[in-house]
Design a protein around this motif. Structure first.
Motif, PDB file in Angstrom:
ATOM      1  N   GLY A 182       0.814  -1.204   0.000  1.00  0.00           N
ATOM      2  CA  GLY A 182       0.000   0.000   0.000  1.00  0.00           C
ATOM      3  C   GLY A 182       0.846   1.250   0.000  1.00  0.00           C
ATOM      4  O   GLY A 182       2.069   1.202   0.222  1.00  0.00           O
ATOM      5  N   THR A 183       0.198   2.376  -0.246  1.00  0.00           N
ATOM      6  CA  THR A 183       0.864   3.674  -0.231  1.00  0.00           C
ATOM      7  C   THR A 183       0.624   4.334   1.113  1.00  0.00           C
ATOM      8  O   THR A 183      -0.516   4.406   1.590  1.00  0.00           O
ATOM      9  N   VAL A 184       1.682   4.801   1.716  1.00  0.00           N
ATOM     10  CA  VAL A 184       1.586   5.414   3.042  1.00  0.00           C
ATOM     11  C   VAL A 184       0.931   6.778   2.935  1.00  0.00           C
ATOM     12  O   VAL A 184       1.349   7.627   2.136  1.00  0.00           O
ATOM     13  N   ASN A 216       0.648   4.858   7.787  1.00  0.00           N
ATOM     14  CA  ASN A 216      -0.753   4.460   7.689  1.00  0.00           C
ATOM     15  C   ASN A 216      -1.107   3.996   6.274  1.00  0.00           C
ATOM     16  O   ASN A 216      -0.776   4.648   5.294  1.00  0.00           O
ATOM     17  N   MET A 217      -1.798   2.863   6.211  1.00  0.00           N
ATOM     18  CA  MET A 217      -2.257   2.298   4.943  1.00  0.00           C
ATOM     19  C   MET A 217      -3.713   1.877   5.101  1.00  0.00           C
ATOM     20  O   MET A 217      -4.160   1.556   6.197  1.00  0.00           O
ATOM     21  N   THR A 218      -4.423   1.868   3.978  1.00  0.00           N
ATOM     22  CA  THR A 218      -5.793   1.366   3.967  1.00  0.00           C
ATOM     23  C   THR A 218      -5.766  -0.073   3.473  1.00  0.00           C
ATOM     24  O   THR A 218      -5.143  -0.376   2.450  1.00  0.00           O
ATOM     25  N   LEU A 219      -6.425  -0.950   4.207  1.00  0.00           N
ATOM     26  CA  LEU A 219      -6.491  -2.359   3.828  1.00  0.00           C
ATOM     27  C   LEU A 219      -7.879  -2.643   3.269  1.00  0.00           C
ATOM     28  O   LEU A 219      -8.887  -2.408   3.934  1.00  0.00           O
ATOM     29  N   GLY A 272       3.588   8.942   1.056  1.00  0.00           N
ATOM     30  CA  GLY A 272       3.542   8.820  -0.388  1.00  0.00           C
ATOM     31  C   GLY A 272       4.318   7.648  -0.948  1.00  0.00           C
ATOM     32  O   GLY A 272       4.274   7.378  -2.149  1.00  0.00           O
ATOM     33  N   GLU A 273       5.026   6.925  -0.097  1.00  0.00           N
ATOM     34  CA  GLU A 273       5.840   5.800  -0.552  1.00  0.00           C
ATOM     35  C   GLU A 273       5.013   4.518  -0.557  1.00  0.00           C
ATOM     36  O   GLU A 273       4.210   4.272   0.346  1.00  0.00           O
ATOM     37  N   THR A 274       5.203   3.700  -1.576  1.00  0.00           N
ATOM     38  CA  THR A 274       4.551   2.392  -1.632  1.00  0.00           C
ATOM     39  C   THR A 274       5.449   1.373  -0.939  1.00  0.00           C
ATOM     40  O   THR A 274       6.632   1.246  -1.277  1.00  0.00           O
ATOM     41  N   VAL A 275       4.894   0.682   0.037  1.00  0.00           N
ATOM     42  CA  VAL A 275       5.667  -0.251   0.853  1.00  0.00           C
ATOM     43  C   VAL A 275       4.938  -1.592   0.931  1.00  0.00           C
ATOM     44  O   VAL A 275       3.739  -1.691   0.677  1.00  0.00           O
TER      45      VAL A 275
END
Length: 327
Positions: free
Chosen positions: A198-200, A216-219, A274-277
């Motif tokens: 996800g993207t933070v 924070n990410m949305t699942l 904004g980083e995808t992790v």
């Protein structure tokens, strides 16, 4: 066998000629669990022995979602994560064939000829014991084997894989485990630690005021995983790994708002917005609770961090795939 980075293709028509005429593993493969991996290993062994390209054919979106859009399938591995896992398993390409009602209406014989023979020029097709294809799922593993004999490609049908208790490894079973928070038990069926991408984004930044800043990410869907506290490991785009503890839920002590997956990383101060992790979920620590004060919550968070550190320090890879994804 793979000679470089995975080619992620979005249509049969995108397959380059150098990858045609290979070994094709075909199926939905949501979860890329140990049962699916048995299909992939069988395909890879054939490709290596015959020095052929190794291609995975899968379908997007999940066919059951197309036929029942009001109840979409809770995806264990959305397409980007599935592609990453397939790459780690040594494939040259994954074809994410668009699946709609028109494609689903193909006669089974037409599916074989247009997809496997003409588009992929498959020399060998590997599928699971329960693979069905074509209109009204009339194509079966048995008809696939017969079609291969008629059309000149080999077929290998991989039987169901059972766990130590004799129960079949399946995506639906894994979903039930995750919905109960049993991430450790799910990992034994995956063969690796379940990993979400996800993207933070920015939340209310409550954690920062408590000394626990979180990524924070949305699942989606939020029902896929039980709300609670988990020991996790985060991988950044640069490949670096960072241990942490994550809270998934609605923050009942504060706002009881929309569910977020909030990860606190140990000994980490960089900006991840904004980083995808990727976050690998190792195990469940406790359920989500409402505390009488922020101070009481912080005390519990301190205990959670200690527990997560101990769990992650003692963890070892479950497989080569787990090594590639979470270690």
């Amino acid at each position: 066998m793979s000679q470089g980075a995975l080619a992620r293709l979005f249509s049969l028509h995108d397959l380059p000629s150098r990858l045609a005429g290979g070994v094709v593993a075909v199926g939905n493969f949501d979860g890329v669990h140990r049962g699916h991996q048995a299909v992939f290993v069988a395909a890879r062994q054939i490709a290596e022995a015959e020095r052929l390209p190794l291609v995975c054919l899968t379908f997007e979106p999940h066919p059951r979602t197309v036929f029942n859009p009001e109840r979409p399938v809770a995806r264990l591995t959305p397409a980007p994560m599935k592609a990453r896992l397939i790459e780690a398993l040594g494939f040259d390409a994954v074809v994410e064939q668009p699946f709609d009602r028109a494609f689903a209406s193909l006669d089974p014989d037409h599916f074989v000829q247009s997809v496997l023979v003409e588009s992929l020029k498959a020399r060998h097709v590997v599928a699971g014991f329960d693979f069905h294809y074509g209109a009204r799922r009339r194509g079966t593993p048995e008809t696939l084997a017969a079609a291969g004999q008629d059309s000149g490609f080999g077929t290998t049908l991989v039987p169901a894989l059972a766990d130590a208790g004799g129960e079949t490894v399946s995506s639906s079973r894994i979903r039930r485990l995750l919905a109960r928070g049993e991430a450790g038990a799910a990992a034994s069926l995956f063969g690796y630690r379940w990993t979400i991408r996800g993207t933070v984004g920015k939340g209310a930044q409550i954690g920062r005021t408590l000394g626990y800043p979180t990524a924070n990410m949305t699942l989606e869907p939020e029902t896929l995983l039980a709300h609670g506290i988990y020991a996790v490991r985060l991988r950044r785009a640069d490949g670096s790994l960072h241990d942490g503890v994550a809270s998934f839920g609605r923050r009942p002590t504060f706002d009881d708002g929309a569910a977020l997956f909030e990860t606190f990383l140990f000994d980490f101060s960089d900006d991840l917005y904004g980083e995808t992790v990727d976050v690998s979920v190792f195990d469940f620590l406790r359920g989500e609770e409402r505390f009488d004060s922020a101070a009481a919550l912080v005390e519990q968070m301190d205990r959670d961090a200690v527990a997560a550190k101990a769990l992650l320090a003692s963890a070892s890879p479950l497989s080569d795939l787990d090594q590639a994804i979470a270690f």
